[in-house]
Scaffold this motif. Structure first.
Motif, mmCIF file in Angstrom:
data_model
loop_
_atom_site.group_PDB
_atom_site.id
_atom_site.type_symbol
_atom_site.label_atom_id
_atom_site.label_comp_id
_atom_site.label_asym_id
_atom_site.label_seq_id
_atom_site.Cartn_x
_atom_site.Cartn_y
_atom_site.Cartn_z
ATOM 1 N N VAL C 26 0.837 -1.203 0.000
ATOM 2 C CA VAL C 26 0.000 0.000 0.000
ATOM 3 C C VAL C 26 0.877 1.260 0.000
ATOM 4 O O VAL C 26 0.680 2.170 -0.802
ATOM 5 N N LEU C 28 4.055 1.661 -0.861
ATOM 6 C CA LEU C 28 4.845 1.789 -2.091
ATOM 7 C C LEU C 28 3.970 2.221 -3.267
ATOM 8 O O LEU C 28 4.319 3.117 -4.033
ATOM 9 N N ARG C 29 2.810 1.594 -3.385
ATOM 10 C CA ARG C 29 1.926 1.879 -4.514
ATOM 11 C C ARG C 29 1.334 3.287 -4.410
ATOM 12 O O ARG C 29 1.267 4.009 -5.393
ATOM 13 N N GLU C 30 0.915 3.672 -3.205
ATOM 14 C CA GLU C 30 0.319 4.993 -3.034
ATOM 15 C C GLU C 30 1.316 6.078 -3.428
ATOM 16 O O GLU C 30 0.979 7.017 -4.151
ATOM 17 N N ARG C 31 2.544 5.943 -2.981
ATOM 18 C CA ARG C 31 3.565 6.935 -3.348
ATOM 19 C C ARG C 31 3.786 6.980 -4.848
ATOM 20 O O ARG C 31 3.946 8.047 -5.421
ATOM 21 N N TYR C 32 3.785 5.809 -5.481
ATOM 22 C CA TYR C 32 4.019 5.800 -6.925
ATOM 23 C C TYR C 32 2.848 6.440 -7.674
ATOM 24 O O TYR C 32 3.055 7.248 -8.582
ATOM 25 N N LEU C 33 1.631 6.110 -7.279
ATOM 26 C CA LEU C 33 0.461 6.695 -7.949
ATOM 27 C C LEU C 33 0.440 8.208 -7.776
ATOM 28 O O LEU C 33 0.129 8.951 -8.706
ATOM 29 N N ARG C 34 0.807 8.675 -6.578
ATOM 30 C CA ARG C 34 0.856 10.132 -6.349
ATOM 31 C C ARG C 34 1.914 10.799 -7.231
ATOM 32 O O ARG C 34 1.734 11.912 -7.704
ATOM 33 N N SER C 35 3.007 10.106 -7.457
ATOM 34 C CA SER C 35 4.055 10.687 -8.303
ATOM 35 C C SER C 35 3.562 10.838 -9.739
ATOM 36 O O SER C 35 3.913 11.788 -10.426
ATOM 37 N N LEU C 36 2.718 9.908 -10.183
ATOM 38 C CA LEU C 36 2.182 10.008 -11.541
ATOM 39 C C LEU C 36 1.232 11.196 -11.662
ATOM 40 O O LEU C 36 1.250 11.904 -12.669
ATOM 41 N N SER C 61 -1.094 7.666 -17.093
ATOM 42 C CA SER C 61 -0.653 6.286 -17.283
ATOM 43 C C SER C 61 -1.845 5.377 -17.046
ATOM 44 O O SER C 61 -2.776 5.733 -16.327
ATOM 45 N N ILE C 63 -3.300 1.882 -15.286
ATOM 46 C CA ILE C 63 -2.966 1.410 -13.929
ATOM 47 C C ILE C 63 -1.943 0.287 -13.925
ATOM 48 O O ILE C 63 -1.292 0.059 -12.924
ATOM 49 N N ILE C 65 0.682 0.342 -15.647
ATOM 50 C CA ILE C 65 1.943 1.014 -16.006
ATOM 51 C C ILE C 65 2.545 0.353 -17.259
ATOM 52 O O ILE C 65 3.708 -0.048 -17.294
#
Lengths: 62, 96, 97
Positions: C26, C28-36, C61, C63, C65
Motif C-alpha cells: 500500500v 509503495l503503490r500509493e507513493r508511486y500513484l501520487r508521483s504520476l 498512465s 494502472i 503502467i
C-alpha cells in the motif's frame, strides 16, 4: 478453457478484481482501488479525446 | 522476469530512503534517494535535490533495472522531505 | 489457512507477515500513484532503448503502467501532438518538481 461453457461466469470481472485487490493490499485495498480508478478513467478519457498513436509505431524493444 | 522484478514488497521497502546507484539497460546509470518502488511495475522512483531548490525526480523502469547498490541511508531531515514530496496539501518546494 | 489464497505474488505465510506485506505494498503503490499525478502536465524526458531520447508533456498512465499518454512529443523527426509511449520501450524518465 474459456468459451466452452454456456454457464455465466461465477465471478464478475469487477468482483474478481476486488478480491484480488483485497489479497494484495488488505486494509488499504479500497484506498488504492479508488486512486487507480481515478487514474484509469483519466487515461481512458485522454485517449478517447486525443486519440494518441503509438510512438514509435514499431516497438523499440521486442 | 529479472531478479529485481521478483523481489517482494517488503524487500523493495528496505530501499526506500536509501541513496542508491542503479545500473540499467544499455549501460545507463542513475543515482539518487529512493522515494518508492512501484509494486506493480517494479519501477524505482528516485529524488535528487537541485541547486535551485527544486527536486529532480527520475523513474527507472523495473524491466530495465540490472543492478542496485545501496550507498547510504537518508538523514531524518531528508526522510521527512522525501515522505512529503508527493503528499497533497503540502508545499512542494524543497527548501534547503 | 491462507492456502486458499495461494498466489505466487504473496510470499507470506502467517497473518502478521501477510499484513506487513500488504501494508508495504500500500505504502509503495500509493507513493508511486501520487508521483504520476504530480507528473501530469509537466515536461518529462524519456530515455528509451536504442539510445532514443525524447521529451513530452506527461498526460496519464494506465494502472498497469504499460502505457504513458503524452502530448507535444518531440521526436528526432519532429513533434507528434498526441502519443502513447510503451513502457516496455522506456529505460527511464525524469522531471522536475
Amino acid at each position: 478453457s474459456t468459451g466452452r461453457s454456456a454457464q455465466p461466469p461465477a465471478e464478475k470481472p469487477g468482483e474478481r478484481r476486488g478480491a484480488e485487490m483485497k489479497k494484495l493490499y488488505g486494509l488499504g485495498a479500497s484506498k488504492i482501488q479508488a486512486m487507480e480508478t481515478t487514474m484509469q478513467l483519466n487515461f481512458d478519457r485522454n485517449c478517447d479525446k486525443k486519440q494518441p498513436k503509438y510512438w514509435p509505431i514499431i516497438p523499440l524493444k521486442l | 522476469m529479472t531478479e529485481w522484478q521478483r523481489k517482494t514488497p517488503l524487500e523493495w521497502l528496505t530501499y526506500v530512503n536509501k541513496e542508491i546507484e542503479v545500473l540499467a539497460a544499455e549501460k545507463q546509470n542513475y543515482k539518487g534517494w529512493v522515494l518508492t518502488v512501484d509494486p506493480v511495475s517494479a519501477n524505482i522512483l528516485l529524488a535528487n535535490p537541485l541547486e535551485n531548490g527544486k527536486v529532480s525526480v527520475s523513474g527507472i523502469l523495473g524491466h530495465a533495472v540490472q543492478e542496485v547498490k545501496i550507498l547510504s541511508e537518508a538523514s531524518d531531515a531528508m526522510k521527512e522531505k522525501l515522505a512529503h514530496l508527493f503528499m497533497p496539501g503540502e508545499s512542494q518546494t524543497y527548501s534547503q | 489457512r491462507f492456502q486458499a489464497l495461494g498466489p505466487a505474488s504473496l510470499s507470506s505465510e502467517s497473518t502478521a507477515d501477510l499484513e506487513q506485506e500488504q501494508q508495504s505494498r500500500v505504502t509503495l503503490r500509493e507513493r508511486y500513484l501520487r508521483s504520476l499525478s504530480a507528473m501530469a502536465g509537466r515536461p518529462v524526458r524519456f530515455t528509451m532503448y536504442e539510445r532514443v531520447k525524447v521529451t513530452a508533456l506527461f498526460g496519464a498512465s494506465d494502472i498497469d503502467i504499460l502505457n504513458f499518454q503524452v502530448s507535444e512529443l518531440q521526436t528526432p523527426l519532429g513533434i507528434q501532438r498526441e502519443a502513447l509511449l510503451r513502457c516496455s520501450d522506456i529505460i527511464a524518465y525524469s522531471f522536475e518538481l
